[in-house]
Design an enzyme around this catalytic site. Structure first.
Site, PDB file in Angstrom:
ATOM      1  CB  SER A  49      -0.968  -0.006   1.187  1.00  0.00           C
ATOM      2  OG  SER A  49      -1.941  -1.007   0.986  1.00  0.00           O
ATOM      3  CE  LYS A  70      -8.155  -5.698   6.520  1.00  0.00           C
ATOM      4  NZ  LYS A  70      -8.539  -6.318   5.246  1.00  0.00           N
ATOM      5  CG  ASN A  84     -10.398  -1.477   4.170  1.00  0.00           C
ATOM      6  OD1 ASN A  84     -11.370  -0.748   4.285  1.00  0.00           O
ATOM      7  ND2 ASN A  84      -9.798  -1.683   3.011  1.00  0.00           N
ATOM      8  CG  ASP A 144     -10.771  -5.033   2.399  1.00  0.00           C
ATOM      9  OD1 ASP A 144      -9.915  -4.483   1.691  1.00  0.00           O
ATOM     10  OD2 ASP A 144     -10.548  -5.433   3.561  1.00  0.00           O
ATOM     11  N   GLY A 185     -13.750 -19.999   2.380  1.00  0.00           N
ATOM     12  CA  GLY A 185     -13.225 -19.295   3.554  1.00  0.00           C
ATOM     13  C   GLY A 185     -14.324 -18.464   4.183  1.00  0.00           C
ATOM     14  CB  ALA A 186     -16.076 -18.326   6.984  1.00  0.00           C
ATOM     15  N   GLY A 209     -12.130 -12.506   7.271  1.00  0.00           N
ATOM     16  CA  GLY A 209     -12.428 -11.113   6.948  1.00  0.00           C
ATOM     17  C   GLY A 209     -12.591 -10.863   5.456  1.00  0.00           C
ATOM     18  CB  ALA A 210     -10.574 -11.772   2.480  1.00  0.00           C
ATOM     19  N   GLY A 251      -5.765 -11.401  -7.430  1.00  0.00           N
ATOM     20  CA  GLY A 251      -6.095 -10.654  -6.211  1.00  0.00           C
ATOM     21  C   GLY A 251      -5.561  -9.231  -6.187  1.00  0.00           C
TER      22      GLY A 251
HETATM   23  P1  NDP Z   1      -8.610 -14.637   7.912  1.00  0.00           P
HETATM   24  O1  NDP Z   1      -7.522 -15.186   8.785  1.00  0.00           O
HETATM   25  O2  NDP Z   1      -9.599 -13.681   8.453  1.00  0.00           O
HETATM   26  O3  NDP Z   1      -9.455 -15.880   7.285  1.00  0.00           O
HETATM   27  C1  NDP Z   1      -8.800 -16.950   6.679  1.00  0.00           C
HETATM   28  C2  NDP Z   1      -9.820 -18.029   6.331  1.00  0.00           C
HETATM   29  O4  NDP Z   1      -9.113 -19.069   5.641  1.00  0.00           O
HETATM   30  C3  NDP Z   1     -10.489 -18.655   7.543  1.00  0.00           C
HETATM   31  O5  NDP Z   1     -11.813 -18.991   7.225  1.00  0.00           O
HETATM   32  C4  NDP Z   1      -9.644 -19.928   7.721  1.00  0.00           C
HETATM   33  O6  NDP Z   1     -10.266 -20.958   8.413  1.00  0.00           O
HETATM   34  C5  NDP Z   1      -9.453 -20.323   6.283  1.00  0.00           C
HETATM   35  N1  NDP Z   1      -8.385 -21.308   6.097  1.00  0.00           N
HETATM   36  C6  NDP Z   1      -7.098 -21.193   6.473  1.00  0.00           C
HETATM   37  N2  NDP Z   1      -6.420 -22.314   6.132  1.00  0.00           N
HETATM   38  C7  NDP Z   1      -7.322 -23.154   5.524  1.00  0.00           C
HETATM   39  C8  NDP Z   1      -7.245 -24.446   4.954  1.00  0.00           C
HETATM   40  N3  NDP Z   1      -6.097 -25.132   4.931  1.00  0.00           N
HETATM   41  N4  NDP Z   1      -8.362 -24.977   4.423  1.00  0.00           N
HETATM   42  C9  NDP Z   1      -9.543 -24.311   4.429  1.00  0.00           C
HETATM   43  N5  NDP Z   1      -9.689 -23.070   4.978  1.00  0.00           N
HETATM   44  C10 NDP Z   1      -8.586 -22.500   5.509  1.00  0.00           C
HETATM   45  O7  NDP Z   1      -7.843 -14.013   6.653  1.00  0.00           O
HETATM   46  P2  NDP Z   1      -8.421 -12.936   5.616  1.00  0.00           P
HETATM   47  O8  NDP Z   1      -9.840 -13.262   5.350  1.00  0.00           O
HETATM   48  O9  NDP Z   1      -8.062 -11.587   6.042  1.00  0.00           O
HETATM   49  O10 NDP Z   1      -7.543 -13.262   4.335  1.00  0.00           O
HETATM   50  C11 NDP Z   1      -7.800 -14.425   3.548  1.00  0.00           C
HETATM   51  C12 NDP Z   1      -6.966 -14.354   2.276  1.00  0.00           C
HETATM   52  O11 NDP Z   1      -7.379 -13.235   1.495  1.00  0.00           O
HETATM   53  C13 NDP Z   1      -5.488 -14.173   2.609  1.00  0.00           C
HETATM   54  O12 NDP Z   1      -4.768 -15.100   1.874  1.00  0.00           O
HETATM   55  C14 NDP Z   1      -5.180 -12.752   2.174  1.00  0.00           C
HETATM   56  O13 NDP Z   1      -3.919 -12.656   1.575  1.00  0.00           O
HETATM   57  C15 NDP Z   1      -6.246 -12.464   1.123  1.00  0.00           C
HETATM   58  N6  NDP Z   1      -6.624 -11.051   1.137  1.00  0.00           N
HETATM   59  C16 NDP Z   1      -6.473 -10.350  -0.027  1.00  0.00           C
HETATM   60  C17 NDP Z   1      -6.796  -9.019  -0.079  1.00  0.00           C
HETATM   61  C18 NDP Z   1      -6.618  -8.281  -1.354  1.00  0.00           C
HETATM   62  O14 NDP Z   1      -6.646  -7.029  -1.346  1.00  0.00           O
HETATM   63  N7  NDP Z   1      -6.451  -8.954  -2.484  1.00  0.00           N
HETATM   64  C19 NDP Z   1      -7.322  -8.297   1.104  1.00  0.00           C
HETATM   65  C20 NDP Z   1      -7.463  -9.143   2.266  1.00  0.00           C
HETATM   66  C21 NDP Z   1      -7.102 -10.464   2.264  1.00  0.00           C
HETATM   67  P3  NDP Z   1      -9.824 -21.285   9.936  1.00  0.00           P
HETATM   68  O15 NDP Z   1     -10.399 -20.170  10.771  1.00  0.00           O
HETATM   69  O16 NDP Z   1     -10.406 -22.617  10.161  1.00  0.00           O
HETATM   70  O17 NDP Z   1      -8.304 -21.269   9.966  1.00  0.00           O
END
Ligand code: NDP
Length: 294
Positions: A18, A67, A88, A108, A132-133, A135-136, A256
């Site tokens: 950023s 966040k 954010n 976002d 996934g569930a 923040g993103a 992304g």
């Molecule tokens: P969080 O930590 O909030 O959420 C991550 C999610 O991924 C959770 O639901 C987690 O589940 C799940 N997860 C992790 N490992 C696994 C696995 N092996 N199998 C299945 N589910 C899995 O992270 P964010 O939501 O902030 O970010 C998620 C992705 O998005 C990141 O990779 C980040 O780089 C990307 N991102 C991109 C942005 C952009 O501008 N392009 C902005 C923000 C994020 P659990 O809780 O069970 O671990």
């Protein structure tokens, strides 16, 4: 007139692209401002936000792990931030009495949508699967439901996490059907009825090649309809293993970096009131990605 200060609070924050993106935008428009990375420990977030007021910092981006925790320290929340449950972007505004008020926004959600629109996706009535569930994923659901998606299925390995997301977000969007699905063998059925797949897990972030390959191999990408779009929110590397696998199947892909660009552009416009110079910001991101901060 003094130089305006903007920045990003994260822990860690050194990897952030950023600063390169926003400083390029300020330079392009001749705005006397600097954007700095601030490594803020979780236990110092409250003090750091007091510092925003005390030092007259004009705007701040927040990244992990701040966040959600920042919300309690802010004076107001935008509808997007309230719906996502995360901030954010903070805009510091001085009111008529000279008091600095911190507004919390979430750009976002807009970032996901604008990146897809820029790639030519027609989001209205789409059937979307979000993996996934966290923040993103929440931002993606809010953005896509606002943009008119018909159905959004959230698949997470912790079913309770996906169910909670659905429980919290569905009431905000009565015209979209938001449902939870297990992250297991039944994904093939879910994928076969999807127009758009969004990967929003952190499973492949900083994972070794074997772990990433196993994660991607377990995704039934071949079950997606031939005209489906695959959007990976992870942007390091830009062509992720998921995007490469989708490309090999002839599917349309969106990386992304578009989300990163458009959430930054929306923050820039909130802070400055000027249209964001997208071409310059995108170029700065490409260069920063090729030569990441040390
Ligand atoms: P969080 O930590 O909030 O959420 C991550 C999610 O991924 C959770 O639901 C987690 O589940 C799940 N997860 C992790 N490992 C696994 C696995 N092996 N199998 C299945 N589910 C899995 O992270 P964010 O939501 O902030 O970010 C998620 C992705 O998005 C990141 O990779 C980040 O780089 C990307 N991102 C991109 C942005 C952009 O501008 N392009 C902005 C923000 C994020 P659990 O809780 O069970 O671990």
């Amino acid at each position: 007139m003094t130089t305006q200060v903007f920045g990003i609070f994260g822990w860690p924050v050194g990897h952030s692209l950023s600063p390169a993106m926003h400083n390029a935008a300020f330079a392009e428009l001749g705005i006397d401002a600097r954007y700095l990375p601030f490594a803020v420990r979780p236990e110092h977030l409250k003090d750091a936000l007091c510092g925003v007021r005390a030092l007259g910092i004009s705007g701040i981006n927040l990244t992990l792990p701040h966040k959600q925790r920042a919300i309690a320290e802010l004076d107001s929340l935008s509808p997007d931030a309230a719906a996502v449950g995360a901030v954010n972007t903070i805009a510091a505004r001085t009111d008529a009495t000279g008091v600095i008020r911190l507004e919390g926004h979430n750009t976002d959600a807009n970032g996901v949508v604008e990146a897809l629109r820029e790639a030519g996706a027609e989001l209205r009535n789409m059937r979307v699967v979000v993996l996934g569930a966290g923040g993103a994923a929440r931002a993606a659901v809010v953005g896509l439901a606002t943009a008119g998606a018909a159905q959004i299925t959230v698949a997470a390995r912790q079913s309770a996490q996906a169910a909670e997301l659905v429980h919290q977000l569905q009431p905000h969007f009565p015209t979209a059907v938001v449902v939870a699905a297990p992250f297991d063998g039944t994904l093939s059925t879910v994928f076969s009825a999807a127009d758009l797949l969004i990967h929003a897990t952190s499973a492949t972030l900083a994972a070794d090649a074997t772990t990433t390959a196993a994660f991607v191999a377990a995704l039934p990408l071949h079950c997606l309809p031939k005209n489906a779009i695959v959007n990976d929110l992870v942007y390091t590397p830009r062509q992720t293993s998921i995007l490469l696998a989708a490309n090999a199947l002839g599917l349309r892909t969106v990386d992304g970096l578009g989300m990163l660009l458009h959430q930054g552009a929306a923050a820039f416009e909130l802070w400055t009131g000027h249209p964001a110079p997208l071409r310059v910001m995108r170029q700065a991101l490409f260069e920063a990605l090729a030569h990441p901060p040390a």
